[in-house]
Scaffold this active site. Structure first.
Site, PDB file in Angstrom:
ATOM      1  N   ASP A  79      -3.392 -17.054  -7.430  1.00 11.29           N
ATOM      2  CA  ASP A  79      -2.719 -16.649  -8.683  1.00 11.29           C
ATOM      3  C   ASP A  79      -2.435 -15.154  -8.731  1.00 11.29           C
ATOM      4  O   ASP A  79      -1.344 -14.730  -9.089  1.00 11.29           O
ATOM      5  CB  ASP A  79      -3.472 -17.149  -9.942  1.00 11.29           C
ATOM      6  CG  ASP A  79      -4.900 -16.654 -10.109  1.00 11.29           C
ATOM      7  OD1 ASP A  79      -5.451 -16.000  -9.189  1.00 11.29           O
ATOM      8  OD2 ASP A  79      -5.482 -16.935 -11.188  1.00 11.29           O
ATOM      9  N   GLU A 137      -9.457 -10.616 -21.084  1.00  6.31           N
ATOM     10  CA  GLU A 137     -10.457 -10.712 -20.012  1.00  6.31           C
ATOM     11  C   GLU A 137     -10.393  -9.492 -19.088  1.00  6.31           C
ATOM     12  O   GLU A 137     -11.410  -8.927 -18.708  1.00  6.31           O
ATOM     13  CB  GLU A 137     -10.222 -12.013 -19.236  1.00  6.31           C
ATOM     14  CG  GLU A 137     -11.201 -12.225 -18.125  1.00  6.31           C
ATOM     15  CD  GLU A 137     -12.093 -13.435 -18.307  1.00  6.31           C
ATOM     16  OE1 GLU A 137     -11.839 -14.256 -19.201  1.00  6.31           O
ATOM     17  OE2 GLU A 137     -13.067 -13.529 -17.551  1.00  6.31           O
ATOM     18  N   ASP A 196      -6.558 -19.615 -15.156  1.00 10.89           N
ATOM     19  CA  ASP A 196      -7.484 -20.295 -16.068  1.00 10.89           C
ATOM     20  C   ASP A 196      -6.933 -20.320 -17.488  1.00 10.89           C
ATOM     21  O   ASP A 196      -6.972 -21.336 -18.180  1.00 10.89           O
ATOM     22  CB  ASP A 196      -8.845 -19.595 -16.055  1.00 10.89           C
ATOM     23  CG  ASP A 196      -9.391 -19.421 -14.649  1.00 10.89           C
ATOM     24  OD1 ASP A 196      -8.881 -20.087 -13.729  1.00 10.89           O
ATOM     25  OD2 ASP A 196     -10.319 -18.608 -14.478  1.00 10.89           O
ATOM     26  N   GLY A 198     -17.675 -22.261 -12.802  1.00 10.62           N
ATOM     27  CA  GLY A 198     -16.346 -22.237 -12.195  1.00 10.62           C
ATOM     28  C   GLY A 198     -15.390 -23.199 -12.879  1.00 10.62           C
ATOM     29  O   GLY A 198     -14.385 -23.597 -12.291  1.00 10.62           O
ATOM     30  N   GLU A 245      -6.244 -21.755  -4.439  1.00  9.50           N
ATOM     31  CA  GLU A 245      -7.354 -20.876  -4.861  1.00  9.50           C
ATOM     32  C   GLU A 245      -7.104 -19.449  -4.410  1.00  9.50           C
ATOM     33  O   GLU A 245      -6.742 -19.204  -3.253  1.00  9.50           O
ATOM     34  CB  GLU A 245      -8.658 -21.420  -4.264  1.00  9.50           C
ATOM     35  CG  GLU A 245      -9.822 -21.334  -5.203  1.00  9.50           C
ATOM     36  CD  GLU A 245      -9.677 -22.267  -6.404  1.00  9.50           C
ATOM     37  OE1 GLU A 245      -9.304 -21.755  -7.488  1.00  9.50           O
ATOM     38  OE2 GLU A 245      -9.947 -23.461  -6.281  1.00  9.50           O
TER      39      GLU A 245
HETATM   40  C1  GLA Z   1     -11.226 -17.307 -11.026  1.00 10.98           C
HETATM   41  C2  GLA Z   1     -10.144 -16.469 -11.700  1.00 10.98           C
HETATM   42  C3  GLA Z   1      -8.761 -17.081 -11.504  1.00 10.98           C
HETATM   43  C4  GLA Z   1      -8.504 -17.394 -10.030  1.00 10.98           C
HETATM   44  C5  GLA Z   1      -9.674 -18.147  -9.429  1.00 10.98           C
HETATM   45  C6  GLA Z   1      -9.529 -18.354  -7.950  1.00 10.98           C
HETATM   46  O1  GLA Z   1     -11.319 -18.551 -11.670  1.00 10.98           O
HETATM   47  O2  GLA Z   1     -10.413 -16.369 -13.081  1.00 10.98           O
HETATM   48  O3  GLA Z   1      -7.772 -16.235 -12.024  1.00 10.98           O
HETATM   49  O4  GLA Z   1      -8.227 -16.223  -9.324  1.00 10.98           O
HETATM   50  O5  GLA Z   1     -10.912 -17.486  -9.667  1.00 10.98           O
HETATM   51  O6  GLA Z   1      -8.474 -19.202  -7.660  1.00 10.98           O
END
Ligand code: GLA
Length: 379
Positions: free
Chosen positions: A37, A159, A171, A123, A34
């Site tokens: 990325d 985005e 994502d 989420g 988490e």
């Molecule tokens: C959101 C963002 C992702 C990532 C997560 C945390 O979902 O869109 O790119 O940074 O938070 O892991």
């Protein structure tokens, strides 16, 4: 009725004939990795069995007309002069059109209906699912090749630069490239993926706390800035390039907050690689322990958990059959994820829901999720 049947019928009612195409793109749940990325690190998400669907047909002109069945709202725009209008959900559709055009694609117009069962703001990446379903819609009517990492990059660009949310690549990448029955270890620097099977006898349970994030973009951007500051301090391109050994030896000069942020990202990268190894070895116990450790790191070092998420994770971890649990996604509200013994999953879900309701005073939604394929053409 399946969403595919529902959306096909809705198209038929609206346009008087069956759709030419039906496309879908899934939401995701991240098992571990988490806020790694955007640090060029590793993530381990799976595409879930909930998706955004579009039933459509091409148009002879350059217009896009789309009706959201969930919101009962219609929107339309011309591909010949895209403008940001702050018009809510349709900006994700427009943003993808814009990013595709910027990349040089000649786009055909289309009209259709859109619906999904990825809960919004939980989420589980409902916006990435809209972006990748839109990319699939343009791909199928315009006839260009489908390249999952490239489409993910363009969804992220939409985005970041159209909608204005400074997210990483996770994502969009998992929604584009997910694989049935597998999670994907994604190297967010190269976008190389390795598919890893779920451990035999274990299932993934999504635990929606029934809390929704408010305005957290600022907290997200603040975390990004802190990570970048830490990378500058260590003299590396990104925190991906740090090991825990080097961190231990050199972190002394960082302020306490930046030190904790960096420790989360560096240790989370190591946990994520270890988790992929545990999955390849079929070791659910090891994977669960890594998920538990990830939660502690997010709660204490990265400080992106919240009271409801912490209660939910504790309720899950107390329940027999739970290998491990953690909050998942951007943080502060939304969902946790647990790895659970398959034959105990139903009892687990009932007991955790009851315990969470008693402690948090909220009614959660818990569901066992299978891993699905990435964005696809279903008809
Ligand atoms: C959101 C963002 C992702 C990532 C997560 C945390 O979902 O869109 O790119 O940074 O938070 O892991």
């Amino acid at each position: 009725m399946s969403l595919q049947a529902y959306i096909t019928q809705a198209f038929q009612r609206r346009f008087g004939q069956p759709p030419a195409f039906v496309v879908r793109a899934p939401g995701r749940v991240n098992l571990i990795g988490e806020h790694t990325d955007y640090n060029d690190g590793f993530v381990l998400p799976m595409a879930i069995d909930r998706a955004v669907w579009i039933a459509l047909r091409p148009r002879p002109d350059s217009r896009v007309l789309v009706h959201s069945l969930d919101l009962d709202r219609s929107a339309q725009f011309s591909l010949l002069g895209l403008h940001y209008e702050d018009a809510g959900w349709v900006e994700y559709v427009k943003g993808v059109a814009w990013a595709l055009q910027q990349a040089g694609y000649q786009l055909t117009g289309w009209e259709g209906v859109l619906a999904g069962d990825v809960p919004r703001g939980a989420g589980l990446s409902s916006s990435a699912a809209v972006e990748l379903a839109t990319a699939r819609a343009f791909q199928v009517v315009s006839g260009f090749p489908w390249d999952p990492p490239l489409m993910a990059r363009l969804g992220q660009k939409a985005e970041n630069q159209w909608v204005g949310m400074n997210c990483g690549i996770m994502d969009q990448m998992i929604s584009a490239a997910g694989e049935a029955d597998h999670a994907l270890l994604i190297d967010c620097r190269s976008l190389a993926t390795t598919s890893v099977p779920l451990p035999p006898g274990a299932v993934v349970v999504i635990l929606d706390t029934a809390t929704r994030r408010g305005l957290v973009d600022s907290a997200y951007n603040e975390r990004r800035a802190q990570c970048e500051a830490a990378a500058r301090y260590f003299g590396v391109p990104a925190l991906r390039d740090m090991s825990m050994e080097r961190f231990a030896a050199e972190a002394g000069g960082l302020d306490a907050v930046t030190m904790r942020r960096a420790r989360h990202v560096i240790s989370e990268n190591e946990r994520t690689l270890a988790a992929a190894g545990a999955m390849q070895a079929g070791n659910a116990v090891e994977l669960g322990l890594l998920m538990d450790a990830s939660h502690v790191s997010m709660r204490d070092d990265f400080e992106i958990s919240g009271p409801a998420l912490n209660i939910m994770v504790e309720c899950a971890q107390e329940e027999p059959g739970c290998f491990g649990a953690r909050m998942t996604g951007g943080g502060f509200a939304g969902c946790a994820v647990a790895l659970v013994e398959a034959d105990m999953a139903q009892t687990f879900a009932a007991n955790v829901a009851a315990r969470y309701r008693a402690r948090a005073g909220l009614t959660p939604a818990l569901y066992v999720s299978t891993a699905s394929a990435g964005a696809s053409i279903e008809q």
